[in-house]
Write a protein that holds these residues in place. Structure first.
Motif, PDB file in Angstrom:
ATOM      1  N   ILE A  78      -2.281  -3.131 -16.726  1.00 55.43           N
ATOM      2  CA  ILE A  78      -1.991  -3.150 -15.032  1.00 55.43           C
ATOM      3  C   ILE A  78      -3.165  -3.423 -15.107  1.00 55.43           C
ATOM      4  O   ILE A  78      -2.836  -4.632 -14.239  1.00 55.43           O
ATOM      5  N   VAL A  90       2.745  -6.791 -11.563  1.00 58.89           N
ATOM      6  CA  VAL A  90       2.655  -5.516 -13.134  1.00 58.89           C
ATOM      7  C   VAL A  90       4.225  -4.568 -12.529  1.00 58.89           C
ATOM      8  O   VAL A  90       4.569  -4.090 -10.901  1.00 58.89           O
ATOM      9  N   THR A 103       5.743  -1.298 -14.245  1.00 56.94           N
ATOM     10  CA  THR A 103       5.155  -0.643 -15.458  1.00 56.94           C
ATOM     11  C   THR A 103       5.819   0.476 -15.906  1.00 56.94           C
ATOM     12  O   THR A 103       6.719   1.070 -14.975  1.00 56.94           O
TER      13      THR A 103
END
Length: 430
Positions: free
Chosen positions: A86, A96, A98
């Motif tokens: 990240i 990002v 995630t």
């Protein structure tokens, strides 16, 4: 607007969801690269694509971002590496997406917060449970005042012996890699609770132990078999806890055929030595708005589902979800991808003070966590700017707050006493 360029780092089973969604929304974005420590696993994912993408070793992650002009990095690695990728992606100018948990320790939260602040990048944590139509209805009812001001909540989550055992077959069994079920699994539940209660945790007290899985418990309860992993072990042939990945083409190619690269065994015996996580946990939480929570997670139940009870100043909400009412036997399927073969049910009621309980009509779900996976990936990878009145899209702050309860619970398990979230070391949300 130009299509966004996506790269996926970590190509285990969960990556399939994101890969399919990116490819399925080709008018909005383009998959441009894979990154992993395991070349075979990347090749398995590439074999599913009409147009294979370049693959990069883990140490070449920065070069991949530059060479492929990546806009968004999708992080699906082992949990302990999430914050590393990240931060590197943010520093390289990417946004990002995630998988949860965002990190496995408080220091990782600080790293992510600092990177967001210095780069102004965007981090989205994939809390798919927020996109389940049933959970959306609970959020809508509670924020709409269906029970008035929330006084207390009880939340019980049961993992059956098919799903629960899977955390003890994989790398999740190592607390250093996953943070334990209080972090890896319960981060989902604590995020839902933060979202439903519309507050943040302040004080946490927890009890927990490894009661069922592991070497000693297996021997004590009569479930132990003398093998370490299933493949090639005659002792596993008729073990109901054995996952035979060689019988499923997808798991075989993704794991069994790839283990020569990194030595990772997907089919460990859940009663083999080396388990360092708990399987039975109780948690008490006081929220900033005064609401109290009692939470319990059991990872060895004969049936799977959960119960939610919310008591308020004007009544009570009850939710019962039975995902399967018994386990008919093992099968090598990735949980959440397919609906359970056994029957289940969902029932949501609201009961006002001085009134009868009223059952709330619910939208049909579907495969993939009650239809949540498809709804979430459509929001993540589909057309931008779609309305989100319930606030389903989770930020890095949401990711941190979901972890606050789990981190404090793990600390409480160590100390035996209550833990104030504000006193946790190096937590970026203070």
């Amino acid at each position: 607007m130009a299509r966004r360029r996506y790269a996926v780092v970590g190509t285990g089973a969960r990556a399939e969801l994101h890969v399919d969604a990116i490819v399925g929304h080709a008018d909005q974005g383009e998959l441009v690269a894979f990154c992993d420590v395991n070349p075979t696993r990347m090749a398995v994912h590439n074999a599913r694509l009409d147009r294979p993408v370049p693959t990069y070793a883990a140490e070449d992650f920065p070069r991949m971002i530059a060479d492929e002009r990546v806009d968004v990095v999708v992080v699906c690695t082992v949990d302990r590496h999430h914050d590393t990728y990240i931060v590197e992606a943010l520093d390289a100018g990417c946004d990002v997406v995630t998988e949860k948990p965002m990190t496995v320790d408080p220091a990782g939260v600080d790293k992510v917060f600092d990177a967001v602040e210095r780069t102004d990048g965007r981090v989205t944590v994939t809390f798919n449970y927020r996109y389940n139509p049933v959970h959306e209805k609970v959020r809508e009812l509670l924020t709409g005042g269906a029970v008035g001001e929330i006084g207390s909540v009880h939340f019980e989550w049961l993992l059956d012996v098919r799903h629960g055992a899977d955390y003890f077959r994989r790398w999740h069994r190592d607390k250093a890699a996953s943070g334990g079920l209080m972090v890896h699994k319960a981060t989902h539940h604590f995020d839902l609770l933060n979202w439903w209660v519309d507050s943040v945790p302040e004080v946490v007290y927890a009890h927990g132990r490894l009661f069922f899985y592991g070497d000693e418990n297996g021997k004590r309860h009569g479930h132990h078999r003398p093998y370490d992993r299933v493949h090639g072990s005659p002792e596993a042939a008729d073990d109901p806890f054995a996952l035979h990945i060689g019988r499923d083409d997808w798991l075989r190619r993704l794991y069994l055929d790839a283990e020569h690269e990194d030595g990772y065994h997907r089919d460990r015996n859940p009663f083999a030595p080396g388990v360092s996580i708990e399987d039975d946990m109780s948690v008490l939480v006081r929220y900033a708005n005064g609401a109290n929570l009692t939470y319990h997670l059991t990872a060895y139940s004969p049936w799977e589902g959960y119960r939610l009870m919310v008591n308020g100043s004007r009544g009570r909400l009850e939710l019962e979800v039975v995902e399967n009412n018994w386990v008919s036997g093992q099968r090598p399927a990735v949980h959440g991808k397919e609906a359970n073969p056994e029957s289940g049910h969902v029932r949501l009621t609201v009961q006002p003070l001085f009134g009868r309980a009223v059952e709330v009509p619910l939208e049909a779900g579907g495969a993939g966590h009650g239809g949540a996976d498809a709804r979430m990936t459509a929001a993540l990878y589909g057309p931008p700017g779609l309305p989100d009145p319930l606030g389903r899209r989770a930020t890095h702050r949401d990711g941190a707050l979901s972890l606050a309860t789990g981190f404090a619970a793990n600390r409480s398990l160590e100390t035996g006493g209550p833990v104030r979230v504000a006193e946790l070391p190096a937590v970026g949300w203070r």
